[in-house]
Design an enzyme around this catalytic site. Sequence first.
Site: not given
Length: 385
Positions: A38, A136, A166, A220, A264, A311-313
Amino acid sequence: MELNRPAWLEVHLDHLEHNIEVIRKNVADHTEILSIVKADGYGFGAREITAAQREMGLKHFAVATGNEALALRRDFSDIEILILGYVPDESLEKIIEAEIDFALYDLEKAKRVDAVAAKLGKKARVHLVLDTGMSRIGFQVVPETVDAIEEISKMEHIQIDGMFTHFAVADSDDEFTQGQYQGYRKIADALKERDIHVKEHVSNSHAIIRHRTFDLDYVRPGIVQYGSVEGDDEQGNFPVKFVGSLKAKIGHLKELPAGRGVSYGLTYTTTKCTKIATIPIGYADGLERGLSGKIDMLVGGQRCPQIGRICMDQCMIDVTGVDCAVGDEVVIIGKQGDSEITIEEVAEKNGEIPTSYVTHFNKRLPRVYTRGGEVVKIVDQLLDR
């Protein structure tokens, strides 16, 4: 190696193969592996992880959602796929048509599933879920559940392929986990008394590490197959290897005098003449902003502190005294020379566990698949759509 950006997630398929063999060596001979792929194979690429495991003989795979299952079925027609989570009624036709197993934990839902399958002229394939303490999803451990499951077992267009629960604290509370298992057994054994026999699976990664009596028909493995035991103190027989390395290349170098702010908010200020490398990777790639100023990166085999806000990038690291150049490799998670930065270290500094942290790796990071240090495949999910 040609990449369209100088930052990437390296996926070591030989480590994955090693980890599967470690699991096989430890679980019961009759127990099969139901591989958890998943969240795009925990961020490492569900298609490629599944393909590698098929080559190892694995036939059973599990995901969390219908779209994950349908994507996997599109790529693989010869494997068993199980959806572990909720499947809405409007998705039932596609899921049943694709012969995908899914979780079932409500009698009224079972009646609707039976009706949809009857209309299609097919059998819906399901795994029953028991809620033994996770709170759950799942049938409760009460006598009425046995009656409900018996009724489902008699439905003409439903095929029960398995039953599972689970564990909530398999990594830390053996007594509670044993209690969950006993609750599961209460229902499973009552079904056998009514001549209802199903394939069984209960063990997640930490139960695989700790509880041999829970192996049953399947186990699992989640994070353990990707190479982390998350600090489990019972890890002795599970010398797994983390399958991922997060890397980038230096994009810019500069020397700044004392008193210069960085990034920043100017939250970091140099105290002396400082050599700074800018690395083209940021929080949009999974290098979380909350890690700002808390982590190191490896350059030339040396630990270099990350400075200023991520930073973002992009982000910056202090490489004062390190012999390096633009284009040199930087390791954020993984090994370089004799030094290593582990996923456990990085995740902990962000207040997370490896299972959650690996899901942050953004799709714009190319995945570079290697075996024995050799590149076998490159996948850029932005360009390969």
